[in-house]
Design an enzyme around this catalytic site. Structure first.
Site, PDB file in Angstrom:
ATOM      1  CG  ASP A 165       1.392  -2.266 -13.547  1.00 54.70           C
ATOM      2  OD1 ASP A 165       0.457  -2.965 -13.106  1.00 54.70           O
ATOM      3  OD2 ASP A 165       1.241  -1.076 -13.876  1.00 54.70           O
ATOM      4  CG  ASP A 223       1.935   2.759 -13.950  1.00 56.23           C
ATOM      5  OD1 ASP A 223       1.029   3.593 -14.101  1.00 56.23           O
ATOM      6  OD2 ASP A 223       1.730   1.590 -13.579  1.00 56.23           O
ATOM      7  CG  PHE A 224       0.309   5.825  -8.580  1.00 56.03           C
ATOM      8  CD1 PHE A 224       1.230   6.149  -7.602  1.00 56.03           C
ATOM      9  CD2 PHE A 224      -0.987   5.508  -8.194  1.00 56.03           C
ATOM     10  CE1 PHE A 224       0.872   6.147  -6.256  1.00 56.03           C
ATOM     11  CE2 PHE A 224      -1.365   5.523  -6.858  1.00 56.03           C
ATOM     12  CZ  PHE A 224      -0.432   5.839  -5.887  1.00 56.03           C
ATOM     13  CG  ASP A 225      -3.055   2.770  -9.772  1.00 51.54           C
ATOM     14  OD1 ASP A 225      -3.499   2.529  -8.645  1.00 51.54           O
ATOM     15  OD2 ASP A 225      -3.269   3.844 -10.377  1.00 51.54           O
TER      16      ASP A 225
END
Length: 272
Positions: A210, A28-30
């Site tokens: 997250d 994932d990124f954020d």
């Protein structure tokens, strides 16, 4: 490198270490590669993230970033375009509806769902006086309540009305950390991850996330691990502890993007 807490996670890590050239590292990124910030437009990859990915990518079958953001936005905020070592990085944006390949630098995306335009027009009337910020992703709309005087209260109050608005126009609402995303059904990280595993023929997978949107990817890895034939061992990493549902299913819990980046760097060093 920390040892996964679960037998399945240890099996997944062992498979990655044994045959790294057949392993997929998906992230994932954020909240995973980038810290969560009040203004999503200011999100950037954590210091050291790009270097860690560039060190790891040549040693595994593929590295993919799977995000709810538009693919080109994630590429720009992550700073991964044109980086040596990341020539075959893939960014699957809009939960897999869009795809950016480093080898071509091009984004491939379908036409937006017609319900998105309808929701875009009606959204201001639903939000009313709530202190929110709307992120227009083209294929989806995300309503952030982080700027409200009481962010959680605004999130709770808007969840029902936004769900009704989305349903009227054939969309769904994906909740996250103080964000409600209105998007077309059928777009999720689990589908994107499974399809990419099959595309490249990965025999093991690491996934790190997250937020609630990562639960679908967790479910995909859990399913891949128990296939009757051609099971794919996997390691599930949780970045931070803000989403208990995710942390409870993780094989390895890390404190946040800083520790995720350190783990990726450690994995690259282990495979050197």
């Amino acid at each position: 490198m920390r040892t996964p807490q679960t037998p399945a996670g240890r099996t997944g890590l062992d498979a990655i270490l044994a045959r790294p050239a057949e392993a997929l590292v998906a992230l994932d990124f954020d909240g995973t590669l980038a810290d969560i910030v009040p203004d999503p437009e200011q999100a950037r990859a954590h210091p050291g993230a790009v270097a860690a990915l560039a060190a790891l990518a040549p040693k595994v079958a593929a590295v993919a970033v799977i995000t709810g953001r538009p693919a080109d936005v994630a590429v720009r905020f992550a700073g991964v375009a044109g980086v040596e070592g990341l020539d075959h990085l893939v960014v699957l944006g809009h939960y897999g509806a869009e795809r950016w390949d480093a080898v071509t630098g091009a984004v491939h995306a379908p036409e937006p769902h017609p319900g998105v335009a309808a929701v875009r027009a009606e959204l201001p009337g639903v939000l009313g006086e709530y202190e929110t910020w709307t992120e227009d992703k083209g294929h989806a709309l995300a309503v952030h309540t982080r700027r409200a005087a009481d962010p959680q209260a605004a999130f709770d109050a808007l969840r029902g009305p936004l769900g009704e608005l989305a349903a009227r126009h054939g969309l769904i609402v994906e909740p996250g950390r103080l964000v409600l995303e209105l998007r077309p059904p059928g777009m999720d990280k689990g589908v994107a991850l499974t399809e990419y595993v099959r595309e490249i023929g990965a025999t093991s997978v690491l996934y790190a996330g997250d937020d609630l949107g990562d639960l679908a990817a967790y479910a995909a890895v859990e399913k891949l691990r128990v296939q009757d034939e051609d099971a794919v061992p996997g390691l599930l990493i949780c970045s931070g502890a803000e989403v208990p549902e995710l942390a409870a299913r993780a094989d390895l819990a890390l404190s946040g993007p800083g520790e995720v980046v350190a783990y990726l760097r450690g994995l690259a060093d282990r495979l050197a």
